[in-house]
Design an enzyme around this catalytic site. Structure first.
Site, PDB file in Angstrom:
ATOM      1  CG  ASP A  84       7.487   4.206 -11.691  1.00  0.00           C
ATOM      2  OD1 ASP A  84       8.136   3.145 -11.629  1.00  0.00           O
ATOM      3  OD2 ASP A  84       6.247   4.236 -11.862  1.00  0.00           O
TER       4      ASP A  84
ATOM      5  CE  LYS B   2      -4.983  -2.062   0.773  1.00  0.00           C
ATOM      6  NZ  LYS B   2      -5.149  -0.642   0.356  1.00  0.00           N
TER       7      LYS B   2
ATOM      8  CB  SER C  60      -0.954  -0.042   1.195  1.00  0.00           C
ATOM      9  OG  SER C  60      -1.884   0.994   1.150  1.00  0.00           O
TER      10      SER C  60
END
Length: 527
Positions: free
Chosen positions: A303, A317, A292
């Protein structure tokens, strides 16, 4: 009537909550004769008025709510008012009580450490004290559960409680009048200099106070000469989205996308460019229990090519829940959106609606498939391929975040014998007794943790005590080889536990991390 009232109040709460959003304008509730909602109300009325046995109406309604949510996704859930209170303590970052870290040993509450600056420390309660009564009622030797004792010790801020305390070396029982107060719940478990120039911060969950704790830790480490940071999110199951965004903001340049959510509405979260650590090297540590909010931070750093991710594939999640409070203060956590990393990945692992058991077995399946010990056992479909935003490295979505550097699970470190001793609390209890009996001697002998870390060795007598207690409970190594394989890690664990009880969690992790393969890989990369 109470159950029907609650069911209607549930609907009212949801309708009012949703009508506050732009999507709420499109909501239409059909409560006509043939509406599904009317069918639900009729079924509840029939059960309550006609069923052969008496029925707990409150429980019936709660099970009905759980049944509806179970058919949606693995993370939409219902929590009772008691469960909500416990959950809010961990997220809000405080509870009200006397402020001691304790454990139960020989049916007696043993104080490990009073919270620094907390109510108990202020009146003179010390590590090693045994709390034997609360407001004159005994809690030692009466087989009370840890939960019951906690309930007795906690209470509203400003209320007073009288504690009966037995202290080693003092014959008479002591009495302390403690005024309860707000007690902070720390989410930054440890922060220290892992190596010269290399800081280490471990976040255990993401709550309302996480960013403030993190900022204090960063400031401390920067003053100590930190040039690189190891951010440890192993076993961090997540928490507040807002806290994850604030932590990611500490590392990213102004305007960098951190995460976006997409459901009935779309929201983007971007860095403000005012972080404390915009240039130094960053390594993020993760494992299969990092979930999460942990995955939001990890995904943003990966990224944006801001740092390196080390460890094993994260939980996966990628669903966002909104909390809907019901009139009796119970709560529905309803999935309202998916979240996406800056490269556009949704890292939610696959699930089948209503099949929560299969979803819950995912970690066991990873072990059986060989994924935890061999990176080649992990396969992603080409349709899940994405590219990082600056260096255009290949990353994947659709099932957790795959680290840049995979570290296999060391299945030899923790033997069957050691696991059995742990499960029966034999190691923990032996440590508590040892520290209780030798606290003054250890404090005099080691005036600093540095000296302790370099010179202290676990005495053979403590090992013998643990092995003997294991044998008494029919827990034995299968042979001498298993015993010999158990001893190095057992001694390290005991040394770390003693350090925790004498100093704190920073010192505990400073010792345990030396055998943590993921931490060691991070150090190797930095060196």
């Amino acid at each position: 009537m109470k159950g029907r009232w609650m069911m209607l109040m549930v609907l009212s709460a949801i309708i009012c909550h949703l009508s506050c959003s732009p999507a709420g304008a499109q909501i239409r509730m059909n409560l006509g004769r043939n509406a599904p909602m009317q069918k639900l109300v009729n079924a509840e009325m029939a059960i309550m008025n006609m069923y052969v046995d008496s029925v707990d109406e409150q429980k019936l309604v709660e099970e009905g709510i759980r049944g509806m949510l179970k058919s949606l996704d693995p993370h939409s859930s219902y929590a009772t008012k008691e469960e909500v209170k416990a959950m809010q303590e961990s997220l809000v970052g405080n509870f009200e009580g006397i402020g001691v870290e304790f454990n139960i040993i020989d049916d007696t509450l043993l104080v490990i450490q009073p919270v620094m600056g907390g109510p108990s420390e202020k009146v003179g309660i010390q590590p090693g004290d045994r709390i034997v009564s609360v407001d004159g009622d005994p809690i030692a030797g009466v087989k009370k559960s840890k939960e019951e004792i906690m309930r007795r010790l906690r209470g509203p801020k400003g209320t007073k409680v009288v504690l009966g305390v037995v202290r080693q070396g003092i014959s008479e029982q002591l009495s302390f009048r403690v005024t309860r107060d707000k007690i902070p719940v720390k989410t930054v478990a440890a922060s220290y200099m892992l190596r010269p120039g290399v800081g280490y911060i471990r976040i255990s969950s993401f709550g309302a106070t996480t960013h403030d704790e993190f900022a204090s830790s960063m400031d401390k480490l920067l003053k100590e000469g930190m040039k690189s940071l190891v951010l440890d999110l192993q076993e961090n199951g997540g928490g507040l989205l807002s806290a994850a965004v604030e932590i990611a903001n500490e590392f990213l340049q102004k305007g960098d996308l951190i995460v976006y959510t997409d459901g009935r509405d779309r929201s983007e979260y971007r860095a403000r460019g005012n972080g404390r650590f915009l240039k130094g090297q960053v390594i993020v540590l993760v494992d299969g229990y990092s979930a999460s909010a942990s995955e939001i931070v990890t995904g943003a750093i990966q990224d944006q090519d801001r740092g390196v991710v080390v460890g094993r594939r994260t939980f996966g999640k990628g669903l966002v829940q909104r909390q809907i409070t019901l009139p009796d203060t119970s709560m529905i956590r309803l999935t309202i959106a998916h979240y996406y990393t800056p490269a556009g990945r949704c890292i939610q692992k696959p699930y089948e609606k209503g099949k929560g058991e299969d979803y819950a077995m995912d970690m066991q399946n990873r072990l059986l498939s060989g994924e935890l010990t061999n990176a080649d056992s992990i396969h992603f479909a080409d349709s899940l391929r994405y590219y990082t935003l600056r260096k255009h490295r290949v990353v994947y979505g659709g099932g957790g975040i795959m680290p840049d550097h995979f570290v296999p699970l060391d299945t030899t470190l923790f033997t069957r014998f050691h696991r059995a001793l742990q499960a029966k609390s034999i190691v923990l209890n032996a440590n508590l007794r040892y520290v209780d009996e030798h606290r003054s001697e250890l404090k005099q002998r080691f005036n600093s943790f540095t000296v302790y870390q370099k010179t202290f060795e676990i005495p053979q007598s403590l090992i013998d005590t643990i092995v003997a207690e294991g044998e008494r409970q029919d827990i034995k190594p299968k042979d001498n080889e298993e015993l010999e394989r158990t001893l190095p890690y057992l001694k390290q664990q005991l040394k770390a536990l003693v350090a925790r009880d004498l100093w704190g969690m920073d010192e505990y992790f400073a010792i345990m991390n030396e055998s943590n393969t993921i931490v060691r890989e991070a150090v190797k990369l930095l060196e």
